[in-house]
Design a protein around this motif. Structure first.
Motif, short mmCIF file in Angstrom:
data_model
loop_
_atom_site.label_atom_id
_atom_site.label_comp_id
_atom_site.label_asym_id
_atom_site.label_seq_id
_atom_site.Cartn_x
_atom_site.Cartn_y
_atom_site.Cartn_z
N ARG A 10 10.50 8.49 22.23
CA ARG A 10 9.89 9.53 21.80
C ARG A 10 9.51 10.43 22.94
O ARG A 10 9.37 11.93 22.74
CB ARG A 10 8.52 9.11 21.11
CG ARG A 10 8.88 8.38 19.75
CD ARG A 10 7.26 7.99 19.38
NE ARG A 10 6.31 9.13 19.17
CZ ARG A 10 6.13 10.16 18.38
NH1 ARG A 10 6.81 9.76 17.29
NH2 ARG A 10 5.07 10.56 18.40
N ASN A 11 9.14 9.99 24.14
CA ASN A 11 8.80 10.93 25.36
C ASN A 11 9.52 10.81 26.68
O ASN A 11 9.54 10.82 27.48
CB ASN A 11 7.32 10.59 25.68
CG ASN A 11 6.34 10.78 24.57
OD1 ASN A 11 6.48 11.99 24.10
ND2 ASN A 11 5.50 9.91 24.28
N CYS A 13 12.20 11.58 29.49
CA CYS A 13 11.99 12.76 30.12
C CYS A 13 13.21 12.51 31.23
O CYS A 13 13.27 11.49 31.75
CB CYS A 13 10.65 12.51 30.96
SG CYS A 13 10.40 13.87 32.44
N GLN A 37 11.60 17.52 29.21
CA GLN A 37 10.91 16.61 28.67
C GLN A 37 10.95 16.77 27.05
O GLN A 37 10.88 17.99 26.43
CB GLN A 37 9.37 17.12 28.68
CG GLN A 37 8.31 16.31 28.25
CD GLN A 37 8.09 14.88 28.72
OE1 GLN A 37 7.99 14.78 29.83
NE2 GLN A 37 8.47 13.93 27.76
N VAL A 39 9.98 15.88 23.16
CA VAL A 39 8.95 15.71 22.43
C VAL A 39 9.15 15.12 21.00
O VAL A 39 10.01 15.80 20.46
CB VAL A 39 8.24 17.12 22.42
CG1 VAL A 39 7.02 17.04 21.45
CG2 VAL A 39 7.75 17.68 23.66
N ASN A 40 8.79 14.05 20.84
CA ASN A 40 8.89 13.45 19.83
C ASN A 40 10.47 13.00 19.62
O ASN A 40 10.99 13.07 18.55
CB ASN A 40 8.52 14.08 18.41
CG ASN A 40 6.96 13.86 18.35
OD1 ASN A 40 6.48 13.18 18.56
ND2 ASN A 40 6.53 15.12 17.65
#
Length: 86
Positions: A10-11, A13, A37, A39-40
């Motif tokens: 989900r996160n 990076c 990054q 997001v979801n």
């Protein structure tokens, strides 16, 4: 034209252009780079050069993958960004 990438994390990076880390005493410092990054679990970009770099990244197809625009969930479109890492 925008490109959309999806990760099962989900996160997730991803840092691009990050120079090697250096150790100062007991502290590890990372250089500046481009931070992507998710997001979801979704990352969108309209930059064709960035999209191509992500397609060629060694984690593409393993940790994240590109998805067709018509397969992207509506609530997550346009929320993920790439920024310079501090």
């Amino acid at each position: 034209m925008s490109a959309t990438f999806q990760s099962q994390h989900r996160n997730f990076c991803l840092y691009l252009d990050s120079p090697p880390r250096r150790v100062e005493g007991t502290e590890i410092r990372f250089g500046q780079g481009l931070k992507c990054q998710f997001v979801n679990g979704v990352f969108n970009t309209s930059d064709p050069k960035l999209a191509e770099r992500l397609r060629k990244h060694r984690a593409c197809g393993v940790t994240f993958h590109e998805v067709l625009a018509d397969k992207v969930p509506e609530p997550t479109k346009g929320k993920a960004t790439a920024t310079a890492a501090a």
